[in-house]
Design an enzyme around this catalytic site. Structure first.
Site, PDB file in Angstrom:
ATOM      1  N   ASP A  93     -81.896 -40.387 -31.672  1.00 48.26           N
ATOM      2  CA  ASP A  93     -82.633 -41.659 -31.661  1.00 48.26           C
ATOM      3  C   ASP A  93     -81.984 -42.676 -32.606  1.00 48.26           C
ATOM      4  O   ASP A  93     -81.739 -43.830 -32.247  1.00 48.26           O
ATOM      5  CB  ASP A  93     -84.121 -41.450 -31.984  1.00 48.26           C
ATOM      6  CG  ASP A  93     -84.366 -40.552 -33.191  1.00 48.26           C
ATOM      7  OD1 ASP A  93     -83.390 -39.985 -33.731  1.00 48.26           O
ATOM      8  OD2 ASP A  93     -85.534 -40.408 -33.599  1.00 48.26           O
ATOM      9  N   TYR A 143     -79.536 -30.032 -18.003  1.00 43.74           N
ATOM     10  CA  TYR A 143     -79.086 -29.983 -16.605  1.00 43.74           C
ATOM     11  C   TYR A 143     -78.762 -28.544 -16.193  1.00 43.74           C
ATOM     12  O   TYR A 143     -77.965 -28.323 -15.291  1.00 43.74           O
ATOM     13  CB  TYR A 143     -77.837 -30.851 -16.424  1.00 43.74           C
ATOM     14  CG  TYR A 143     -78.067 -32.339 -16.479  1.00 43.74           C
ATOM     15  CD1 TYR A 143     -78.584 -32.954 -17.622  1.00 43.74           C
ATOM     16  CD2 TYR A 143     -77.744 -33.156 -15.400  1.00 43.74           C
ATOM     17  CE1 TYR A 143     -78.766 -34.332 -17.671  1.00 43.74           C
ATOM     18  CE2 TYR A 143     -77.927 -34.531 -15.445  1.00 43.74           C
ATOM     19  CZ  TYR A 143     -78.438 -35.106 -16.586  1.00 43.74           C
ATOM     20  OH  TYR A 143     -78.614 -36.476 -16.636  1.00 43.74           O
ATOM     21  N   ASP A 181     -75.765 -38.532 -21.336  1.00 41.51           N
ATOM     22  CA  ASP A 181     -76.085 -39.367 -20.175  1.00 41.51           C
ATOM     23  C   ASP A 181     -76.734 -40.669 -20.638  1.00 41.51           C
ATOM     24  O   ASP A 181     -76.322 -41.767 -20.254  1.00 41.51           O
ATOM     25  CB  ASP A 181     -77.029 -38.588 -19.251  1.00 41.51           C
ATOM     26  CG  ASP A 181     -77.429 -39.402 -18.034  1.00 41.51           C
ATOM     27  OD1 ASP A 181     -76.563 -40.097 -17.476  1.00 41.51           O
ATOM     28  OD2 ASP A 181     -78.621 -39.356 -17.655  1.00 41.51           O
ATOM     29  N   LYS A 192     -80.517 -33.496 -32.050  1.00 38.46           N
ATOM     30  CA  LYS A 192     -81.891 -33.731 -32.498  1.00 38.46           C
ATOM     31  C   LYS A 192     -82.326 -32.430 -33.194  1.00 38.46           C
ATOM     32  O   LYS A 192     -83.341 -31.818 -32.848  1.00 38.46           O
ATOM     33  CB  LYS A 192     -82.745 -34.074 -31.258  1.00 38.46           C
ATOM     34  CG  LYS A 192     -84.106 -34.627 -31.532  1.00 38.46           C
ATOM     35  CD  LYS A 192     -84.115 -36.064 -32.031  1.00 38.46           C
ATOM     36  CE  LYS A 192     -85.547 -36.415 -32.399  1.00 38.46           C
ATOM     37  NZ  LYS A 192     -85.683 -37.625 -33.183  1.00 38.46           N
ATOM     38  N   ASP A 250     -75.082 -44.847 -21.056  1.00 36.75           N
ATOM     39  CA  ASP A 250     -75.601 -46.095 -20.472  1.00 36.75           C
ATOM     40  C   ASP A 250     -75.827 -47.147 -21.563  1.00 36.75           C
ATOM     41  O   ASP A 250     -75.562 -48.339 -21.362  1.00 36.75           O
ATOM     42  CB  ASP A 250     -76.904 -45.855 -19.696  1.00 36.75           C
ATOM     43  CG  ASP A 250     -76.640 -45.471 -18.232  1.00 36.75           C
ATOM     44  OD1 ASP A 250     -75.544 -44.947 -17.946  1.00 36.75           O
ATOM     45  OD2 ASP A 250     -77.520 -45.696 -17.374  1.00 36.75           O
TER      46      ASP A 250
HETATM   47  C1  IPM Z   1     -74.215 -39.998 -14.691  1.00 41.65           C
HETATM   48  C2  IPM Z   1     -75.375 -40.039 -13.729  1.00 41.65           C
HETATM   49  C3  IPM Z   1     -75.702 -38.645 -13.244  1.00 41.65           C
HETATM   50  C4  IPM Z   1     -76.171 -37.831 -14.433  1.00 41.65           C
HETATM   51  C5  IPM Z   1     -76.701 -38.551 -12.094  1.00 41.65           C
HETATM   52  C6  IPM Z   1     -76.294 -39.404 -10.932  1.00 41.65           C
HETATM   53  C7  IPM Z   1     -76.891 -37.130 -11.650  1.00 41.65           C
HETATM   54  O1  IPM Z   1     -76.459 -40.660 -14.323  1.00 41.65           O
HETATM   55  O2  IPM Z   1     -73.145 -39.506 -14.324  1.00 41.65           O
HETATM   56  O3  IPM Z   1     -74.364 -40.465 -15.821  1.00 41.65           O
HETATM   57  O4  IPM Z   1     -77.354 -37.828 -14.750  1.00 41.65           O
HETATM   58  O5  IPM Z   1     -75.335 -37.202 -15.048  1.00 41.65           O
HETATM   59 MG    MG Z   2     -76.009 -41.546 -16.237  1.00 45.26          MG
END
Ligand code: IPM
Ligand code: MG
Length: 327
Positions: free
Chosen positions: A200, A124, A224, A169, A228
């Protein structure tokens, strides 16, 4: 304390007012500064966030953020990324603990881990080039950036199991071996034990054995993705909060996005946003109040007052009102 409130787009506009109703129940006298920022504003005005908005935010102590739609348009700059960069919110802290009576996809309910995600560099970095036939993104990993996130993870580990898992990684990426070495140095200096996991293999093992992990430190994009995965393990994105922390400012937000598919229906789960308020209270030193939010959330879940994502038929405000009432 001065709090900038950015509901943003989609369900952000529903879960943030719901979370504020819980915050208001404490009567802490926090000054709230509402801001209209996001994709909706971009469509209306050509700018999702202005420099004036940034000035107002930087005069606040922290931000409560809902969600902002980020279209895959190269001309649109993510607001969240700008806030993280300009406020230097380098640590993205994402805790995962099973809440009461939530159906989980894996067998164990005995996990309690925190992802400490570097939040300002890595993939990023914003160092990108888009050409006719090729596109580049430069993954920037600095010593200073890696050191401060590793230190954050170690400080957290000191208050927990004195152990960190470094996710990388390094078998293929030099920037990852660099990150790993800095993290190991930091763990050794702090007297914290460590384990390494390849990204992974980590995704695989976290799903099967979340109870094996405590503090997990990693780079921006890996964090990130892994968060999730972790949200699925913990019962869903509607339940998971996060804190973006820097030296001076902090921003609290649910991990979920703006969910345009369910926006406007009043059925978004407000718990992730309410637990983000909890993290904000902890950060502000209101530890008792923070703990009472967790208690109230668990109690409402046990009473099965839940939104459709958890199998219930209650609305966003039914859930937040039930939590606020307990407080
Ligand atoms: C998160 C989101 C953000 C990221 C997006 C919305 C920019 O997915 O906070 O996890 O990728 O960091
Ligand atoms: Mg995210």
């Amino acid at each position: 304390m001065k709090l900038a409130v950015i509901p943003g787009d989609g369900i952000g506009r529903e879960v943030i007012p719901a979370a504020l109703s819980v915050l208001d129940a404490f009567g802490l006298g926090i000054e709230k500064i509402p801001l209209d920022i996001g994709y909706g504003k971009w469509e209306r005005t050509g700018s999702a966030i202005t420099n004036e908005d940034m000035d107002i935010i930087s005069e606040c102590d922290c931000v409560l953020f809902g969600a902002i739609t980020t279209p895959p348009d190269p001309n649109y700059k993510s607001v969240l990324m700008r806030l993280r960069k300009e406020l230097d919110l380098y640590a993205n802290i994402r805790p995962f603990v099973p809440l009461k009576s939530i159906r989980l996809p894996c067998d164990t309910k005995e996990f309690d881990f925190v992802i400490v995600r570097e939040n300002t560099e890595g993939m990023y970095s914003g160092v990108e080039e888009l050409h006719e036939d090729v596109a580049y993104t430069t993954r920037v990993i600095t010593r200073a950036g890696s050191e401060r996130i590793a230190e954050r993870a170690c400080i957290l580990a000191k208050s927990r199991k004195k152990h960190i898992t470094i996710v990388h990684k390094a078998n293929v990426l030099k920037s990852c071996s660099f990150f790993r070495d800095v993290c190991i140095g930091s763990a050794q200096r702090n007297g914290i034990s460590h384990r390494e996991m390849l990204m992974d293999a980590m995704a695989y093992d976290l799903i099967l054995h979340p109870e094996r992990y405590d503090v997990i430190v990693t780079t921006n994009l890996f964090g990130d993705i892994l968060s999730d995965v972790a949200a699925a393990i913990a019962g869903g994105l509607g339940l998971c909060p996060s804190a973006n922390i820097g030296e001076r400012y902090a921003l609290f937000e649910p991990i979920h996005g703006s969910a345009p598919d369910i926006a406007g229906k009043g059925i978004a789960n407000p718990i992730a946003a309410i637990l983000s308020v909890k993290m904000m209270l902890e950060w502000g030193g209101w530890v008792e109040e923070a703990n009472s939010i967790t208690k109230a959330v668990n109690s409402v879940l046990c009473d099965r007052i839940t939104t459709p994502d958890l199998g219930g038929s209650y609305s966003t405000t039914d859930v937040s009102a039930a939590i606020a009432k307990l407080i």
